[in-house]
Write a protein that holds these residues in place. Structure first.
Motif, short mmCIF file in Angstrom:
data_model
loop_
_atom_site.label_atom_id
_atom_site.label_comp_id
_atom_site.label_asym_id
_atom_site.label_seq_id
_atom_site.Cartn_x
_atom_site.Cartn_y
_atom_site.Cartn_z
N PRO B 139 9.57 -11.36 -9.94
CA PRO B 139 8.64 -9.80 -9.58
C PRO B 139 7.71 -9.82 -8.97
CG PRO B 139 8.60 -11.15 -12.06
CD PRO B 139 9.52 -11.77 -11.32
N TYR B 183 8.33 -4.47 -3.63
CA TYR B 183 8.74 -5.57 -4.88
C TYR B 183 9.66 -4.75 -5.82
CZ TYR B 183 4.47 -7.78 -3.03
OH TYR B 183 3.87 -8.61 -2.43
N HIS B 185 9.89 -4.01 -9.28
CA HIS B 185 9.32 -3.00 -9.99
C HIS B 185 9.21 -1.01 -9.47
CE1 HIS B 185 5.40 -3.95 -8.09
NE2 HIS B 185 4.96 -2.82 -8.55
N GLU B 186 8.91 -1.53 -7.86
CA GLU B 186 9.36 -0.86 -7.13
C GLU B 186 10.73 0.43 -7.12
OE1 GLU B 186 5.54 -1.63 -4.67
OE2 GLU B 186 7.18 -1.90 -3.49
#
Lengths: 326, 750
Positions: B139, B183, B185-186
């Protein structure tokens, strides 16, 4: 990073400071005893009521310990960093603090940095040896050290190195010019004087960081992306230090500020035991003397440092974890 | 169990004119020494993968399929004990001397040589697409950095060259290069999975192992990814192993299939051979466990019992305790591997008889013929009208200061749903994740307070709640939407409605016994005064969910139970109050395939025996079709189509329903994910379009779709849909995708 976040953060810090000022006012006045009486007792055997009244007026204590008008003056003075004049030392509190503060910052700062720098890599190393005897040794000793209070370790070190072996100084006495004009001889003096208090703080602080870091590393190593990295052929060392460590630092950094506060309290105790001429030493003396201005000023400064360190935490967090948006 | 030497003869060695083998697994057994005992994860597995071939491995959890993948990548943990070998080309990547615990005992230099050799094979020779792509990326680093890492480790390219290669990799996987700077999580789930696949293909390895490559993704995205993987198979992939529990996914990607159970390969052969004429009872039972769309409402039976305990294996066939064909010999002697057809092997004492159907299975105890749909339709028992549930997102300080209320982002999780639950029916709410189906379920039970609309419940005749009744249209219904949480009427409503959660591992308190868990609702409603009565009711509830005998379960803790048993305990907890309405929120998605149907049949049984009304919330339209009388299809907080499940299946009108139905992978050759014309992903319910919510993804969209909200149109009794087009227009475009006017051009999702 947006205005909302900053406004909220600053609001939190400001209200925390205001609350702290109020608590400081109350906490000393909750202690038994009257400062004016104590002051007169220390100078003469018996004080008349007239003398007492006169002194109270002189010290700004007229109207008793608890007095709203006095509180307002105190409140304003605190927020303008006007800590007043100290009746024991015959100097402004600022003068006293400015002499002591550098010593405290030196000890506390060095201890904080060294305990992070020592504890976190040791935590990674302990994880590296997981399941082996080395890990058991590291973790057990860290657990023991983490359980020892600062003052116990400080007293043990003092008794052994100062009283028994007599190789460490009884008190730190190096002048601040040793720091401002560094030379080899000066540096040696500083190191000998600082060694024992520093070891006390660093050993216990590092043990705490080690344990947190190891626990965090172990849980991160179970994550899928670590398996992905292994399958990619990433060498084990890079897996530890590049892939796992940064993720493991996220929960550790949360505890950093907490640990810093503990370290600050530890520093005060350590200063007293090793007669380190810092703020902790001043606070201790001021409390014994019911010396309100000095005690309030010194604690205000220490608390301010801790609160600001807390404030820094979010930025460290955001830097470590891209999922956090400031 | 078969010793290493007496293991089944390599069942997957196929005919002679084959390309050279890429990977050979020879009689591989893996044991793990744990505190609880020795776990036999793999037991005499042999297989060969040749260049250009895709092997599917089908198995449930605990079948050893992931251990097999780890053995191939030489990633076995240190407590593994290995016998047999895995050879990749000329190199032995796993074997008794070099894997698991043995590796620790190697001399330092030998270990270093081995590590270097394996590091060279990993990713460059064999790469892997991991299960749960959500966590396959670190992450804290960008996608680019993580793909580049593979090049940094295995090539001598410089930075610019690596950047070029990473770009090429990501384009080949059909992704926009901007994802490189993101990243993990995007990215959405589908994009992340594509990036994971791109990373696996980055070094053009000879073998790619895809472990559950589409599990956890929404069905439409899953179908699209399967299509893309099939395309990559033609262009960029040499050989591949696809591991999945989903026979549809395996069938669509693999050339050959190996069916694993309890660490053994029970059957192997070509996809069609296995699917059409399975020669192993387990394979047959597994195929029968899938509610299929085309098989209409055929009797689907689960597999009774639970997967075997890997610590205490039986001497005979591992499947024997659950097998409908089992004889005495099955329990004592390991079955031989029989070649029933060239290239089709089955480890069964009765392989030929099972294949030809000459042997019939004794009926499985949990088999249950479902009632034909739509037979039960009582009066409405729970009604939501224009029901909404909004969530406020905390916005920016400046935004909330200067923008007023309008600037506070609003998640329209449920946005004006009309729903009528009729007494005694099973009603399914179907939608992708993000469609608001779970929020709807919780709002209907008043676990969430509705933001708007009315919610009304018909109390049983006996009770007389003193609360306003809604008008004539309500027909005896009591409004419960804005009742105070502590009021008597509300508590009566709460008692009548219960919920079963998705995850049986999280929804049961691990520190409570089964008895405590099931008793707790009785305590909450102060019905636990008489201890004997409590025990009776708990026992009855456990018996009702087929946990037999109930006494055996009372003192056990959740961790001692299998997933299927836990979910039954969760159901028993819901049942102990004798509720009238049960909301089951994805109750089977965490369960093994062979256990799912058993649980769905249990819901059916509850409806039949107790007259319970059940709201079944699911993303799986096939299971909704199997279980439910009526279906509501949700999309971004609104219902887009609703009707009797038979009608929805036979004549879906809304383009989204059609896509959902097409996206269910079926093990037939003519299934074509490319036919799914909808584009992009569901997006979020914050910035909902002014017009039709589905317009952005709809293949038939016209200018008016984006501008005006579509009307609700009726198509016969009880069947409605939300679209600008008439049923005739929609029927005319079915399948072909052609439409008078300009069909929207496909474009990548936002």
């Amino acid at each position: 990073m947006n205005a909302y976040f900053f406004a909220r953060k600053i609001g939190q810090i400001v209200s925390l400071i205001l609350l702290m000022v109020v608590v400081l006012y109350a906490i000393f006045r909750l202690m038994p005893g009257n400062p004016a009486e104590l002051f007169l007792i220390s100078s003469r055997t018996r004080a008349s009521t007239v003398e007492l009244k006169a002194l109270e007026a002189q010290l700004g204590l007229a109207g008793g310990k608890w007095n709203f008008h006095g509180f307002l003056i105190y409140f304003e003075d605190m927020l303008t960093f006007n800590f007043g004049y100290d009746y024991y030392y015959q100097a402004t509190v600022w003068q006293l603090l400015s002499l002591a503060l550098p010593y405290t910052l030196l000890l506390l700062g060095t201890a904080a940095v060294l305990s992070y720098v020592g504890g976190i890599p040791l935590g990674i190393v302990a994880t590296w040896f997981r399941g082996k005897r080395t890990e058991g040794g590291i973790v057990t000793s860290a657990l023991v050290l983490n359980a020892v209070p600062y003052f116990i370790l400080a007293i043990v070190l003092y008794l052994y190195f100062v009283s028994y072996l007599k190789i460490a100084p009884v008190r730190a006495e190096f002048p601040w010019t040793d720091i401002t004009s560094p030379s080899l001889a000066n540096f040696a003096t500083v190191v000998t004087d600082m060694a024992l208090p520093l070891v006390t703080l660093v050993v216990i602080g590092a043990a705490a960081h080690l344990l947190t870091m190891r626990a965090s590393m172990v849980s991160v190593l179970g994550e899928d992306f670590i398996t992905t990295a292994r399958a990619k052929g990433v060498p084990e060392r890079s897996i530890m230090f590049r892939h796992a460590a940064r993720n493991a630092m996220i929960p550790v950094s949360t505890r950093m500020a907490l640990e810093f506060a503990l370290l600050a309290s530890g520093a005060i105790i350590t200063e007293i035991i090793f007669s380190w001429p810092g703020i902790g030493h001043l606070i201790f003396q001021a409390i014994l003397d019911l010396d309100y201005p000095l005690a309030e000023g010194a604690l205000f400064l220490i608390s301010l440092i801790v609160i600001l360190a807390y404030g820094m935490l979010d930025f460290i967090h955001a830097w470590l974890d891209p999922r956090i948006q400031l | 169990m078969a010793g290493a030497a007496a293991g089944p003869p390599s069942p997957l060695r196929s005919g002679p004119p084959a390309p050279p083998p890429v990977l050979e697994v020879d009689d591989l057994s893996v044991r793990f020494d744990t505190d609880d005992g020795v776990v036999r994860a793999l037991d005499g597995v042999s297989l060969t993968i040749r260049s250009g071939e895709t092997l599917g491995i089908l198995g449930e959890s605990g079948s050893g399929k992931t251990t097999l993948a780890f053995a191939i990548l030489s990633l076995l943990p240190e407590n593994a004990v290995v016998s047999g070998t895995v050879r990749f080309g000329e190199t032995t990547v796993a074997g008794p001397e070099i894997s698991g615990r043995a590796a620790l005992r190697l001399p330092r230099r030998a270990r270093r040589v081995l590590t270097a050799k394996l590091a060279d094979i990993r990713w460059k020779g064999i790469s892997m697409v991991f299960q749960g792509s959500m966590n396959a990326f670190n992450p804290v680093y960008t996608i680019e950095r993580q793909i580049a890492e593979a090049f940094l480790l295995h090539t001598t390219l410089n930075r610019t060259e690596i950047h070029e290669r990473v770009l090429e990799t990501i384009r080949r996987a059909g992704l926009d290069p901007v994802v490189l700077r993101s990243y993990p999580h995007e990215l959405s789930g589908g994009m992340k999975q594509r990036a994971v696949i791109a990373m696996a293909l980055a070094l053009r390895p000879r073998l790619v192992i895809a472990d559950e490559p589409t599990t956890g993704l929404d069905v439409v995205i899953q179908a699209r990814l399967i299509g893309e993987l099939r395309e990559l198979k033609r262009t960029a992939l040499d050989s591949m192993i696809v591991i999945s529990h989903d026979i549809g996914v395996v069938a669509q990607l693999a050339d050959r299939v190996a069916v694993m159970y309890a660490g053994q390969i029970l059957e192997s052969g070509s996809v069609l051979e296995i699917y059409k004429s399975a020669a192993n009872p387990y394979t047959k039972a597994l195929i029968d466990s899938y509610p299929s769309l085309e098989g209409a409402r055929h009797e689907v039976r689960g597999i009774p019992g639970a997967p075997p305990d890997p610590i205490a294996p039986s001497p005979g066939c591992p499947f024997a305790p659950r097998c409908g064909y089992a004889e005495a010999i099955c329990r004592t002697t390991p079955p031989p591997s029989v070649e029933v057809e060239p290239g089709h092997w089955s480890a069964c004492h009765f392989a030929r008889e099972v294949r030809s159907g000459r042997r019939a299975a004794s009926p499985a105890p949990e088999a249950l013929a479902p009632v034909p749909p739509g037979r039960v339709a009582g009066p409405p028992i729970l009604r939501g009208e224009r029901l909404t549930k909004y969530f406020h997102l905390r916005g920016t300080f400046a935004g909330s200061l200067f923008g007023g209320a309008a600037a506070v982002p609003l998640v329209r999780a449920v946005d004006g749903i009309d729903i009528d639950l009729r007494a005694g029916e099973i009603f399914a709410v179907v939608g992708e994740s993000g469609s608001g189906k779970t929020t709807l379920g919780k709002t209907l039970l008043r676990l969430l307070t509705p933001s708007g609309g009315t919610l009304a419940y018909r109390f049983p005749e006996a009770s007389s709640p003193e609360s306003p009744r809604i008008g004539a249209a309500g027909g005896g219904l009591t409004a419960v939407g804005d009742l105070r949480a502590g009021s008597r009427t509300f508590r009566a409503f709460r008692k009548d409605t219960q919920l079963i959660f998705q995850d049986p591992y999280d929804s049961l308190d691990p520190k409570m016994t089964v008895f405590d868990i099931v008793r707790e609702p009785l305590l909450a409603y102060r019905m636990a005064a008489d201890p004997d009565r409590v025990v009776t009711r708990v026992t009855e509830a456990l018996a009702a969910v087929s946990l037999a005998p109930p006494q055996n379960f009372l003192d056990r803790y959740p961790h001692e139970l299998s997933g299927g048993e836990r979910q039954r305990v969760a159901a028993a907890r819901a049942l102990v109050l004798k509720p009238r309405i049960l909301v089951a929120d994805e109750p089977v998605s965490m369960l093994d395939v062979s256990l799912r149907i058993g649980f769905l049949n249990l819901l059916e049984k509850l409806r039949r025996e107790f007259g319970m009304t059940i709201l079944y919330v699911t993303h799986d339209i096939a299971s909704a079709r199997y279980l439910a009388d009526r279906i509501l299809v949700m999309y971004l907080g609104v219902g887009v189509e609703s009707g009797p499940s038979q009608r929805i299946l036979e004549e879906p009108l809304h383009p989204y329903t059609k896509a959902l139905l097409q996206a269910v992978p079926v093990p037939t050759a003519d299934w074509n994910p490319g036919r799914i014309e909808i584009v992009g992903e569901i997006g979020n319910a914050v910035d909902v379009p002014a017009g039709c919510r589905f317009a952005r993804r709809c293949p038939y969209r016209q200018p008016k779709c984006a501008a005006d909200p579509p009307p609700r149109q009726s198509s016969g009794w009880d069947h409605w849909y939300l679209c600008h087009f008439s049923p005739e227009e929609l029927r005319s475009i079915r399948g072909s995708g052609e439409f008078s006017g300009s069909p929207a051009s496909a474009r990548p999702g936002p």
